[in-house]
Structures are given as C-alpha cells and as structure tokens.
Design an enzyme around this catalytic site. Structure first.
Site, PDB file in Angstrom:
ATOM      1  N   HIS A   1      -7.933  -5.519   0.523  1.00  0.00           N
ATOM      2  CA  HIS A   1      -6.685  -4.782   0.764  1.00  0.00           C
ATOM      3  C   HIS A   1      -5.872  -5.513   1.828  1.00  0.00           C
ATOM      4  O   HIS A   1      -5.811  -5.123   2.996  1.00  0.00           O
ATOM      5  CB  HIS A   1      -7.001  -3.354   1.199  1.00  0.00           C
TER       6      HIS A   1
ATOM      7  N   ASP B   1     -10.025  -5.117  -3.861  1.00  0.00           N
ATOM      8  CA  ASP B   1      -9.454  -4.064  -3.012  1.00  0.00           C
ATOM      9  C   ASP B   1     -10.319  -2.808  -3.106  1.00  0.00           C
ATOM     10  O   ASP B   1     -10.475  -2.235  -4.182  1.00  0.00           O
ATOM     11  CB  ASP B   1      -8.019  -3.758  -3.474  1.00  0.00           C
TER      12      ASP B   1
ATOM     13  N   SER C   1       0.825  -1.199   0.000  1.00  0.00           N
ATOM     14  CA  SER C   1       0.000   0.000   0.000  1.00  0.00           C
ATOM     15  C   SER C   1       0.869   1.263   0.000  1.00  0.00           C
ATOM     16  O   SER C   1       1.584   1.521  -0.962  1.00  0.00           O
ATOM     17  CB  SER C   1      -0.960  -0.047   1.200  1.00  0.00           C
TER      18      SER C   1
END
Length: 227
Positions: free
Chosen positions: A207, A173, A119
């Site tokens: 995610h 995600d 991320s």
C-alpha cells in the site's frame, strides 16, 4: 464553502495546467509533494501547478474514534463497501470541487485540471470524477476504490466518461486489497461506461507508491496535459 488548506507548488513556467492530488488516511499534503519534486528535478511538467490539499482532523471509527487527518470516516477496511460515510465522502467531493473552481476562477481551463489521490484520497477523487458536471483534464486513482457505489451509479453523469483516467494498484496491497482495485476498475468501465481507462498493476507493491508508478504517472500527465 471554503476549500481545505493545501500545499500549493506554483508552476515554474507559464501556468497552463493544474494537478490536485489528495493524500490518504492519516497522511498530509506534504507527504505527496515528492510527485512535484520528482517532476521538477527532471525538468518535467514545468507548466503545471501542483496542489496537495490537507484533510481535516476528525474522529475515525477504524482508529477507535481518535482524531486524525481523514477525508471521511472509515469503519473497516476488510470490506470497504460496508457502512460507508456517504455524508463525509460527499462533503469532501464538494471541497475538491471548490478547489477545482478556485483554479478555473484563476483562469485555468477545467479540461487542463487533473484530480487524483491515493487510497482514501483516491476514493474521493474517483467519486468526484463520476459526479461532477465539470469536464476535467484527467483523473488519477492510486491504491483505492470507488466508494458509495449505489449512490454513484444512480447519480453519475456522462460528463467525464471519455476523460483520461489513470488507475493503479499494487498486487501485494494488504490495506486496500488488490481485488478491490480490480473490482473498482471493472465497475468504472462496465457499469459507469468510462471509455478511456489506463490500468496499471505493480507486482509485489504494497500500500504505497513505487518508483515505476511515479514514472508512469509523470509520463501519463505529460501525455494528457501537454505544455
């Protein structure tokens, strides 16, 4: 500039390679130790030292200005290209480069060092891979994106254009949308001309990092920083 504090897991055998992996927003280096633990349990990558740096505590606009572990400020996730904190991103790139130098000063060849992240940590790692003049052993980008694209497009160099790169994203995600991952992949290949990009997409993955992805990462590391 001193490097950030980090969780450092020494190699079990003769140390000939290093993986430096950056966590995401609000997380910690300890939160990604499972990568090293999975490798150790399977008696894999015993020659590799793992470093999981800790992001500094700083105000984050997305979090109403509250302080949290963050590599740079984020104003919104709906459009990751909007109002980006270029100064903060480049500061974290410098910190990552200082960690790379720490390893090369200790005798690890730069082409035996893999950088990566998840991320927000992915964004810093990809920016570093594009901007550094150090020839690396590999770059791993999970569930992230290329930040400050205009700056990187104007300032990137060819040092790591043929460096192996592992990019991965979950199709479900909802934090960093799957489309952003694909757009970053295309930018890296078509605009920055990286030639050795290994793309993985995981159906239904949110995610996060799944078991299949962990296995793929370990296989990729074994292939690209052999003992």
């Amino acid at each position: 500039m001193p490097p950030y504090p980090a969780v450092r897991i020494p190699a079990k055998a003769a140390h000939t390679a290093t993986v430096i992996f950056l966590h995401g927003l609000g997380d910690s280096g300890a939160g990604w130790m499972f990568l090293a633990e999975e490798a150790r349990k399977a008696q894999r990558l015993n020659h590799v030292k793992f470093i999981f740096p800790e992001a500094p505590q700083q105000p984050v606009s997305l979090n109403f200005g509250m302080r949290m572990p963050s590599w740079y400020d984020i104003k919104e996730l709906a459009n990751v290209n909007a109002a980006q904190d270029q100064e903060g991103i480049l500061e974290s790139v410098g910190r990552l480069e200082s960690l790379i130098k720490e390893e090369t000063d200790a005798g690890v060849p730069a082409n035996r060092i893999v950088i990566g992240g998840f991320s927000q940590g992915c964004a810093v790692s990809l920016a570093t891979g594009c901007l550094t003049q150090t020839k690396l052993g590999g770059i791993v980008g999970l569930s992230g994106y290329v930040p400050i694209k205009d700056y990187i497009l104007s300032q990137h160099n060819t040092t790591n254009q043929d460096t192996p790169m592992f990019l991965a994203h979950g199709t479900a995600d909802q934090v960093i949308r799957f489309d952003y991952g694909k757009l970053s992949r295309d930018f890296i290949i078509n605009e920055l001309k990286f030639k050795n990009v290994d793309w993985h997409q995981y159906e239904g993955l949110t995610h996060s990092c799944g078991f299949e992805e962990i296995s793929d990462i370990l296989n990729w590391l074994e292939e690209n920083i052999k003992e």
